[in-house]
Design an enzyme around this catalytic site. Structure first.
Site, PDB file in Angstrom:
ATOM      1  N   GLU A   1       0.964   3.905   1.808  1.00 35.08           N
ATOM      2  CA  GLU A   1       1.454   4.328   3.116  1.00 35.08           C
ATOM      3  C   GLU A   1       2.605   3.446   3.587  1.00 35.08           C
ATOM      4  O   GLU A   1       3.614   3.935   4.094  1.00 35.08           O
ATOM      5  CB  GLU A   1       0.318   4.301   4.156  1.00 35.08           C
ATOM      6  CG  GLU A   1      -0.811   5.257   3.853  1.00 35.08           C
ATOM      7  CD  GLU A   1      -1.925   4.674   2.986  1.00 35.08           C
ATOM      8  OE1 GLU A   1      -3.003   5.287   2.944  1.00 35.08           O
ATOM      9  OE2 GLU A   1      -1.713   3.626   2.337  1.00 35.08           O
TER      10      GLU A   1
ATOM     11  N   HIS B   1       0.851  -1.191   0.000  1.00 34.28           N
ATOM     12  CA  HIS B   1       0.000   0.000   0.000  1.00 34.28           C
ATOM     13  C   HIS B   1       0.884   1.238   0.000  1.00 34.28           C
ATOM     14  O   HIS B   1       2.029   1.203   0.468  1.00 34.28           O
ATOM     15  CB  HIS B   1      -0.903   0.006   1.235  1.00 34.28           C
ATOM     16  CG  HIS B   1      -1.965  -1.044   1.211  1.00 34.28           C
ATOM     17  ND1 HIS B   1      -3.082  -0.976   2.006  1.00 34.28           N
ATOM     18  CD2 HIS B   1      -2.088  -2.194   0.492  1.00 34.28           C
ATOM     19  CE1 HIS B   1      -3.855  -2.025   1.778  1.00 34.28           C
ATOM     20  NE2 HIS B   1      -3.262  -2.780   0.861  1.00 34.28           N
TER      21      HIS B   1
ATOM     22  N   CYS C   1      -2.280  -0.281   7.245  1.00 36.85           N
ATOM     23  CA  CYS C   1      -1.451   0.926   7.147  1.00 36.85           C
ATOM     24  C   CYS C   1      -1.476   1.705   8.455  1.00 36.85           C
ATOM     25  O   CYS C   1      -0.445   2.240   8.881  1.00 36.85           O
ATOM     26  CB  CYS C   1      -1.921   1.795   5.989  1.00 36.85           C
ATOM     27  SG  CYS C   1      -1.632   1.004   4.382  1.00 36.85           S
TER      28      CYS C   1
ATOM     29  N   CYS D   1      -5.964   2.309   5.722  1.00 34.24           N
ATOM     30  CA  CYS D   1      -6.647   1.071   6.089  1.00 34.24           C
ATOM     31  C   CYS D   1      -6.087   0.558   7.429  1.00 34.24           C
ATOM     32  O   CYS D   1      -5.098   1.092   7.938  1.00 34.24           O
ATOM     33  CB  CYS D   1      -6.454   0.034   4.982  1.00 34.24           C
ATOM     34  SG  CYS D   1      -4.806  -0.708   4.949  1.00 34.24           S
TER      35      CYS D   1
END
Length: 158
Positions: A63, A61, A94, A91
């Site tokens: 992040e 992801h 993250c 999310c």
């Protein structure tokens, strides 16, 4: 009154950079429409778009990738004093990574509700995590092994 290190105009610019990264990630088919930028003392120390598809890595992801880059650039896993700008509310995975890395603040544009509206199902993951382990759809089973605790004990001695 304490003066902020980052001005409102800079925050807007950093957020735009995160959004631009999300656009690039989507257009280049690297991953989903997410981007993140990490700032320390007004300077970019890490940034990334989502790379789940291009890296064949469900943890890639934006992040997490930005945290990895910032940690390498700063040569530390402690990102205290840093701020993250994310194109969307992080999310659960993250968010956990942000806590582990000790980032001081997160600024995001799209909300969790926005993400849900467009098919990103973070709330389902959160709902699963809130259930007792024996009620989750994935099997989580404790297999006790005394050696695992011995390794924890040894880690405290090092």
């Amino acid at each position: 009154m304490k003066k902020e290190k980052v001005t409102k105009e800079e925050r807007i610019r950093f957020m735009q950079m995160a959004i631009d990264m999300s656009q690039y990630s989507l257009d280049s088919k690297c991953g989903g429409p997410f981007g993140a930028v990490i700032i320390k003392d007004g300077k970019i120390v890490g940034s990334s778009g989502n790379k789940v598809t291009s890296e064949c890595d469900p943890t890639a992801h934006a992040e997490v990738m930005a945290i990895r880059e910032a940690s390498k650039n700063l040569k530390t896993i402690d990102l205290s004093g840093c701020e993250m700008y994310s194109s969307a509310e992080p999310c659960p995975m993250c968010t956990a990574a942000i806590y582990w890395s000790k980032i001081n603040a997160v600024f995001y544009s799209n909300t969790e509700e926005d993400s849900m509206e467009y098919g990103f199902v973070d709330k389902l993951i959160l709902a699963e995590l809130r259930k007792p382990k024996n009620k989750r759809y994935l099997l989580f089973k404790h297999l006790k092994n005394p050696m695992a605790l011995q390794i924890f004990k040894r880690a405290l001695e090092i």
